[in-house]
Design an enzyme around this catalytic site. Sequence first.
Site, PDB file in Angstrom:
ATOM      1  CB  CYS A 185      -0.953   0.091   1.183  1.00 24.96           C
ATOM      2  SG  CYS A 185      -2.095  -1.292   1.294  1.00 24.96           S
TER       3      CYS A 185
ATOM      4  NE  ARG B 167       4.600   1.469  -0.028  1.00 25.56           N
ATOM      5  CZ  ARG B 167       5.582   1.214   0.814  1.00 25.56           C
ATOM      6  NH1 ARG B 167       6.810   1.521   0.499  1.00 25.56           N
ATOM      7  NH2 ARG B 167       5.353   0.655   1.982  1.00 25.56           N
TER       8      ARG B 167
ATOM      9  CD1 TRP C 190      -0.632  -6.239  -3.551  1.00 26.51           C
ATOM     10  CD2 TRP C 190      -0.834  -6.971  -1.459  1.00 26.51           C
ATOM     11  NE1 TRP C 190      -0.379  -7.599  -3.550  1.00 26.51           N
ATOM     12  CE2 TRP C 190      -0.501  -8.071  -2.279  1.00 26.51           C
ATOM     13  CE3 TRP C 190      -1.017  -7.207  -0.086  1.00 26.51           C
ATOM     14  CZ2 TRP C 190      -0.338  -9.366  -1.788  1.00 26.51           C
ATOM     15  CZ3 TRP C 190      -0.859  -8.498   0.394  1.00 26.51           C
ATOM     16  CH2 TRP C 190      -0.519  -9.560  -0.455  1.00 26.51           C
TER      17      TRP C 190
ATOM     18  CG  ASN D  15       1.294   0.152   4.472  1.00 25.09           C
ATOM     19  OD1 ASN D  15       0.930  -1.009   4.293  1.00 25.09           O
ATOM     20  ND2 ASN D  15       2.546   0.546   4.322  1.00 25.09           N
ATOM     21  N   GLY D  16      -0.793  -1.569   6.525  1.00 25.21           N
ATOM     22  CA  GLY D  16      -0.503  -2.498   7.618  1.00 25.21           C
ATOM     23  C   GLY D  16      -1.699  -3.388   7.895  1.00 25.21           C
TER      24      GLY D  16
ATOM     25  CD  GLU E 256      16.144 -13.058  -9.220  1.00 21.33           C
ATOM     26  OE1 GLU E 256      15.622 -13.619  -8.255  1.00 21.33           O
ATOM     27  OE2 GLU E 256      15.717 -11.992  -9.685  1.00 21.33           O
TER      28      GLU E 256
ATOM     29  CE  LYS F 202      12.936 -11.017 -11.373  1.00 17.74           C
ATOM     30  NZ  LYS F 202      13.480 -10.524 -10.151  1.00 17.74           N
TER      31      LYS F 202
ATOM     32  CD  GLU G 204       8.733 -10.896  -9.722  1.00 18.04           C
ATOM     33  OE1 GLU G 204       9.871 -11.053 -10.197  1.00 18.04           O
ATOM     34  OE2 GLU G 204       8.549 -10.344  -8.635  1.00 18.04           O
TER      35      GLU G 204
ATOM     36  CG  HIS H  95      17.430 -37.968  -8.198  1.00 24.24           C
ATOM     37  ND1 HIS H  95      17.812 -39.255  -7.922  1.00 24.24           N
ATOM     38  CD2 HIS H  95      18.566 -37.305  -8.529  1.00 24.24           C
ATOM     39  CE1 HIS H  95      19.131 -39.359  -8.040  1.00 24.24           C
ATOM     40  NE2 HIS H  95      19.613 -38.178  -8.418  1.00 24.24           N
TER      41      HIS H  95
ATOM     42  CE  LYS I   2      10.965  -2.822  -6.424  1.00 27.87           C
ATOM     43  NZ  LYS I   2      11.649  -3.830  -7.245  1.00 27.87           N
TER      44      LYS I   2
HETATM   45  O1  M6R Z   1      12.555  -5.292  -0.903  1.00 24.75           O
HETATM   46  P1  M6R Z   1      13.094  -6.680  -0.773  1.00 24.75           P
HETATM   47  O2  M6R Z   1      14.356  -6.896  -1.511  1.00 24.75           O
HETATM   48  O3  M6R Z   1      13.225  -7.121   0.665  1.00 24.75           O
HETATM   49  O4  M6R Z   1      12.001  -7.616  -1.435  1.00 24.75           O
HETATM   50  C1  M6R Z   1      12.089  -9.004  -1.352  1.00 24.75           C
HETATM   51  C2  M6R Z   1      11.149  -9.659  -2.333  1.00 24.75           C
HETATM   52  O5  M6R Z   1       9.826  -9.314  -2.057  1.00 24.75           O
HETATM   53  C3  M6R Z   1      11.468  -9.254  -3.790  1.00 24.75           C
HETATM   54  O6  M6R Z   1      12.791  -9.542  -4.111  1.00 24.75           O
HETATM   55  C4  M6R Z   1      10.544 -10.000  -4.772  1.00 24.75           C
HETATM   56  O7  M6R Z   1      10.842 -11.359  -4.765  1.00 24.75           O
HETATM   57  C5  M6R Z   1      10.687  -9.384  -6.169  1.00 24.75           C
HETATM   58  N1  M6R Z   1       9.395  -9.033  -6.685  1.00 24.75           N
HETATM   59  C6  M6R Z   1      11.312 -10.283  -7.150  1.00 24.75           C
HETATM   60  O8  M6R Z   1      11.437  -9.709  -8.398  1.00 24.75           O
END
Ligand code: M6R
Length: 606
Positions: free
Chosen positions: A2, A27, A76, A100-101, A479, A483, A486, A502, A601
Amino acid sequence: MCGIIGYTGKQEVKEILLDALEALEYRGYDSAGIAVSDSAKRDVEIFKCAGRVSDLRKVCAQEEIHAKCGIGHTRWATHGGVSDANAHPHKVGRVTVVHNGIIENYKELAAEYHLSGQLQSETDSEVAAALLNALYESDPKEAVYKAVARLEGTFALVILFEDVPETIFSIRNVSPIVATQSEEGCMLASDVTALCRFTNRYFVVPEYCLLELHADSLRMQDMEGNVVEPEYMEVNWGLNSSDKGGYPFYMEKEIMEQPKAIQNTVENHIQNGMPDFTEEGIPDSLFQECERVCVVACGTAMHAGLIGQALIKSILNMHIDVELASEYMYTDPVVDEKTLVIAISQSGETIDTLEALKYARRQGARSLAIINVKGSSIARESEFVLYTDAGPEMAVASTKAYTTQLALIYLIVAKMAQVRGVWNEAQVKEYIAELLRVPAAIEQVLERRREIHLIAKNILEAKDLFMIGRGLDYSLLLEGSLKLKEVSYIHSEAYASGELKHGPIALITNHTPVVAVVTQSRLMQKEISNIKEVQSRGARVILFIKEALLQELKQEIEIFTLPDLKDEFMVIPASVALQLMAYYVSSDKGFDVDKPRNLAKVVTVE
Ligand code: M6R
């Protein structure tokens, strides 16, 4: 999660709020809303809707909105689905709130104060507004103190009282709020990206301090009423650094920025070719005295930790764990005063990472954080901080934050090897010299991005995709796979190639795309064998291989050669190639690359 904004000052507030919400939209982007305090009418008006800030703009365009004070929110969803009614702000009686929270005891409060009849949404946030209204007699501060004393959970609350025009109140627990004062007025926001169009000076509002913003002044006081002075800091991001810079998406811009971001991160932490953390006040003893290292992080940042794990094990022969921060304190971790905990986070606000760090510190661990956002919660919680020089990362999918985190990890490894006597000065310098070659290697990958675009076109229709590699290649593929899933919504799994037999190899059928990465000389022969195993079961292999390792391979393999660096540094150019592949798949599919569905984010809920 948020995004929150508040402004009171000389300018018309509508566009300021909408622009700031756009900057904060990463956010959360389920719904958006603003509330403006109209001093002439002594009224607070709300405009909100489910959807993006662009939808809110359309709602606002139909209205005459003239005010110089207001608050806004981009959501969010946690409590209650995505709907107009659940969008913030929430107004109950004379009180309007954005939040937010998570208010954990919202049901108990609603019952105790008989609030249910006043609620129009399913949100915990509206209960906070109703509680404030119930407790509000004539003194806003007293109402805030009384309400906050009853709230359990995390919150950043920003409040307008209808009969206190052009004044914004705010208080927080855990969830962040930053604020600033400029010639034009006073502003607060969830994070600094929304403020940096106005100023590069800001302060973090301390927890449980009541912030009061007026057009020409601001004031903070603690729960006992003592005045608290803001501790201003500066962000070195340019005023326009959160623009798209001519690219269609932030993700592309941020991928392209990586050579510079890594160069800055490395150059700011070396002196005479040696790693140097004196500016951050980090003593050598931090690295000398620890007996084990533990990385706590989430998502991409955790994947950066995995690369650190491989390097620390092989170069320093040390014990290192990499823990999912969300699991950390529930898995009886081995942690004591001989443990160096490294918390990695782009935002510095990920609640799981923050809580894991706090837990480790309670057990006596020493701590170091690798963070991109100055003054963020994790940065403040950690004993020492190293900042990545990535600049603002706006796309939800992390790219330049990851590679700059890796750059700092390489520097930490070099420093540890130096101070623990594993390497002599010449060896450390040689390692740093190779690290300095990384930006040029990335440039070479970026220059050939059209080739990667063509590769991406061949996987647009894939439902499932596998990524295989060994050692560092496996770690970087975790990673790469995150990506791709996502931003493209393709189901992608990374497997250690040796593990395929396996079980997972059962999933390989004719034409299943398999992305293989081969950059580690000592593992190459085994990696090639594993590629042949999937090929002989019909898989369509796309190979990213270090140029020096390129051998005779079957013609039908699609190959992208990666520029040669020493093996341990190949992670970065290979990762950039996979970022580009994910980006092109997503953009060619016509998706909103920067705002993938269901994501946000900054993850500030557990
Ligand atoms: O702000 P942070 O690096 O702590 O965030 C951690 C994860 O939420 C963040 O890396 C998330 O996995 C990304 N969307 C990946 O692209």
